[in-house]
Design a protein around this motif. Sequence first.
Motif, PDB file in Angstrom:
ATOM      1  N   ILE A  44      -3.176  13.137  -3.522  1.00 11.02           N
ATOM      2  CA  ILE A  44      -3.919  12.035  -2.897  1.00 11.02           C
ATOM      3  C   ILE A  44      -4.550  11.154  -3.972  1.00 11.02           C
ATOM      4  O   ILE A  44      -4.482   9.930  -3.914  1.00 11.02           O
ATOM      5  CB  ILE A  44      -4.985  12.568  -1.916  1.00 11.02           C
ATOM      6  CG1 ILE A  44      -4.296  13.180  -0.692  1.00 11.02           C
ATOM      7  CG2 ILE A  44      -5.954  11.467  -1.502  1.00 11.02           C
ATOM      8  CD1 ILE A  44      -5.226  13.945   0.225  1.00 11.02           C
ATOM      9  N   GLY A  45      -5.156  11.779  -4.966  1.00  8.86           N
ATOM     10  CA  GLY A  45      -5.774  11.027  -6.060  1.00  8.86           C
ATOM     11  C   GLY A  45      -4.767  10.173  -6.813  1.00  8.86           C
ATOM     12  O   GLY A  45      -5.037   9.002  -7.127  1.00  8.86           O
ATOM     13  N   LYS A  46      -3.594  10.746  -7.085  1.00 10.58           N
ATOM     14  CA  LYS A  46      -2.548   9.982  -7.776  1.00 10.58           C
ATOM     15  C   LYS A  46      -2.092   8.797  -6.937  1.00 10.58           C
ATOM     16  O   LYS A  46      -1.856   7.706  -7.455  1.00 10.58           O
ATOM     17  CB  LYS A  46      -1.343  10.882  -8.083  1.00 10.58           C
ATOM     18  CG  LYS A  46      -1.541  11.791  -9.254  1.00 10.58           C
ATOM     19  CD  LYS A  46      -0.283  12.615  -9.513  1.00 10.58           C
ATOM     20  CE  LYS A  46      -0.460  13.537 -10.692  1.00 10.58           C
ATOM     21  NZ  LYS A  46       0.736  14.347 -10.936  1.00 10.58           N
ATOM     22  N   ARG A  47      -1.976   9.008  -5.634  1.00 17.25           N
ATOM     23  CA  ARG A  47      -1.545   7.935  -4.741  1.00 17.25           C
ATOM     24  C   ARG A  47      -2.568   6.797  -4.720  1.00 17.25           C
ATOM     25  O   ARG A  47      -2.215   5.615  -4.773  1.00 17.25           O
ATOM     26  CB  ARG A  47      -1.325   8.493  -3.328  1.00 17.25           C
ATOM     27  CG  ARG A  47      -0.916   7.466  -2.314  1.00 17.25           C
ATOM     28  CD  ARG A  47       0.462   6.926  -2.590  1.00 17.25           C
ATOM     29  NE  ARG A  47       0.832   6.021  -1.487  1.00 17.25           N
ATOM     30  CZ  ARG A  47       1.658   5.013  -1.624  1.00 17.25           C
ATOM     31  NH1 ARG A  47       2.250   4.783  -2.761  1.00 17.25           N
ATOM     32  NH2 ARG A  47       1.927   4.246  -0.589  1.00 17.25           N
ATOM     33  N   ILE A  48      -3.841   7.150  -4.656  1.00 18.76           N
ATOM     34  CA  ILE A  48      -4.901   6.138  -4.669  1.00 18.76           C
ATOM     35  C   ILE A  48      -4.846   5.348  -5.974  1.00 18.76           C
ATOM     36  O   ILE A  48      -4.889   4.115  -5.972  1.00 18.76           O
ATOM     37  CB  ILE A  48      -6.291   6.785  -4.476  1.00 18.76           C
ATOM     38  CG1 ILE A  48      -6.417   7.348  -3.048  1.00 18.76           C
ATOM     39  CG2 ILE A  48      -7.418   5.800  -4.781  1.00 18.76           C
ATOM     40  CD1 ILE A  48      -7.622   8.237  -2.836  1.00 18.76           C
ATOM     41  N   LYS A  49      -4.726   6.061  -7.075  1.00 20.74           N
ATOM     42  CA  LYS A  49      -4.677   5.397  -8.382  1.00 20.74           C
ATOM     43  C   LYS A  49      -3.449   4.495  -8.480  1.00 20.74           C
ATOM     44  O   LYS A  49      -3.537   3.359  -8.981  1.00 20.74           O
ATOM     45  CB  LYS A  49      -4.654   6.440  -9.501  1.00 20.74           C
ATOM     46  CG  LYS A  49      -4.710   5.840 -10.883  1.00 20.74           C
ATOM     47  CD  LYS A  49      -4.815   6.910 -11.942  1.00 20.74           C
ATOM     48  CE  LYS A  49      -4.933   6.270 -13.319  1.00 20.74           C
ATOM     49  NZ  LYS A  49      -5.105   7.280 -14.370  1.00 20.74           N
ATOM     50  N   VAL A  97      -4.445  -1.366   2.619  1.00 21.74           N
ATOM     51  CA  VAL A  97      -3.327  -0.571   3.126  1.00 21.74           C
ATOM     52  C   VAL A  97      -3.825   0.238   4.312  1.00 21.74           C
ATOM     53  O   VAL A  97      -5.030   0.444   4.479  1.00 21.74           O
ATOM     54  CB  VAL A  97      -2.728   0.380   2.048  1.00 21.74           C
ATOM     55  CG1 VAL A  97      -2.148  -0.393   0.884  1.00 21.74           C
ATOM     56  CG2 VAL A  97      -3.758   1.393   1.560  1.00 21.74           C
ATOM     57  N   SER A  98      -2.901   0.691   5.126  1.00 24.00           N
ATOM     58  CA  SER A  98      -3.299   1.561   6.236  1.00 24.00           C
ATOM     59  C   SER A  98      -3.592   2.960   5.691  1.00 24.00           C
ATOM     60  O   SER A  98      -3.165   3.317   4.578  1.00 24.00           O
ATOM     61  CB  SER A  98      -2.177   1.638   7.278  1.00 24.00           C
ATOM     62  OG  SER A  98      -1.054   2.299   6.718  1.00 24.00           O
ATOM     63  N   LEU A  99      -4.305   3.715   6.471  1.00 22.19           N
ATOM     64  CA  LEU A  99      -4.603   5.085   6.073  1.00 22.19           C
ATOM     65  C   LEU A  99      -3.313   5.891   5.929  1.00 22.19           C
ATOM     66  O   LEU A  99      -3.168   6.684   4.991  1.00 22.19           O
ATOM     67  CB  LEU A  99      -5.545   5.746   7.092  1.00 22.19           C
ATOM     68  CG  LEU A  99      -6.088   7.121   6.750  1.00 22.19           C
ATOM     69  CD1 LEU A  99      -6.798   7.124   5.401  1.00 22.19           C
ATOM     70  CD2 LEU A  99      -7.038   7.596   7.836  1.00 22.19           C
ATOM     71  N   SER A 100      -2.353   5.652   6.820  1.00 23.15           N
ATOM     72  CA  SER A 100      -1.089   6.380   6.718  1.00 23.15           C
ATOM     73  C   SER A 100      -0.326   5.997   5.449  1.00 23.15           C
ATOM     74  O   SER A 100       0.307   6.844   4.824  1.00 23.15           O
ATOM     75  CB  SER A 100      -0.218   6.157   7.959  1.00 23.15           C
ATOM     76  OG  SER A 100       0.095   4.799   8.100  1.00 23.15           O
ATOM     77  N   GLU A 101      -0.422   4.738   5.043  1.00 27.64           N
ATOM     78  CA  GLU A 101       0.229   4.325   3.799  1.00 27.64           C
ATOM     79  C   GLU A 101      -0.459   4.961   2.596  1.00 27.64           C
ATOM     80  O   GLU A 101       0.194   5.353   1.628  1.00 27.64           O
ATOM     81  CB  GLU A 101       0.224   2.810   3.659  1.00 27.64           C
ATOM     82  CG  GLU A 101       1.040   2.310   2.476  1.00 27.64           C
ATOM     83  CD  GLU A 101       1.078   0.788   2.365  1.00 27.64           C
ATOM     84  OE1 GLU A 101       1.532   0.306   1.320  1.00 27.64           O
ATOM     85  OE2 GLU A 101       0.663   0.096   3.314  1.00 27.64           O
ATOM     86  N   LEU A 102      -1.769   5.057   2.673  1.00 28.33           N
ATOM     87  CA  LEU A 102      -2.519   5.697   1.583  1.00 28.33           C
ATOM     88  C   LEU A 102      -2.097   7.158   1.421  1.00 28.33           C
ATOM     89  O   LEU A 102      -1.985   7.655   0.313  1.00 28.33           O
ATOM     90  CB  LEU A 102      -4.030   5.616   1.858  1.00 28.33           C
ATOM     91  CG  LEU A 102      -4.929   6.234   0.790  1.00 28.33           C
ATOM     92  CD1 LEU A 102      -5.020   5.318  -0.417  1.00 28.33           C
ATOM     93  CD2 LEU A 102      -6.310   6.491   1.353  1.00 28.33           C
TER      94      LEU A 102
END
Length: 110
Positions: A44-49, A97-102
């Motif tokens: 999740i952290g990598k995706r946010i970054k 972005v949408s939560l699902s995209e995040l």
Amino acid sequence: MVLNLIIKYIQLSFMITNLVIIYNNFVCQLTTEMTDKKKLQIAIGKRIKELRESKNIQQQDVAAACNIEKSNFSRIEAGNTNPTIYTLSKIASRLSVSLSELLYFEKTKK
């Protein structure tokens, strides 16, 4: 009398052995669960970054917009904390972005 003590000793030894086996299995299961949780936090952290950097947004800007400390946001990106769904929704909103995209990321192979 001595025979009864020997039998009790053997029974007690057997019980202790079983408890050790049960304990070891529990610890192994618990360790696996923690590892899986940590892997998810990191993903999740990598995706946010990844999303933040692709939009050329600074950490401090996202943190400020989400009303969280920059150090806490940094911990989220590093996978060192377990953000609430509410925090994730605020981050998604700031990143447009949408939560699902995040939360869309490829599972890493073991």
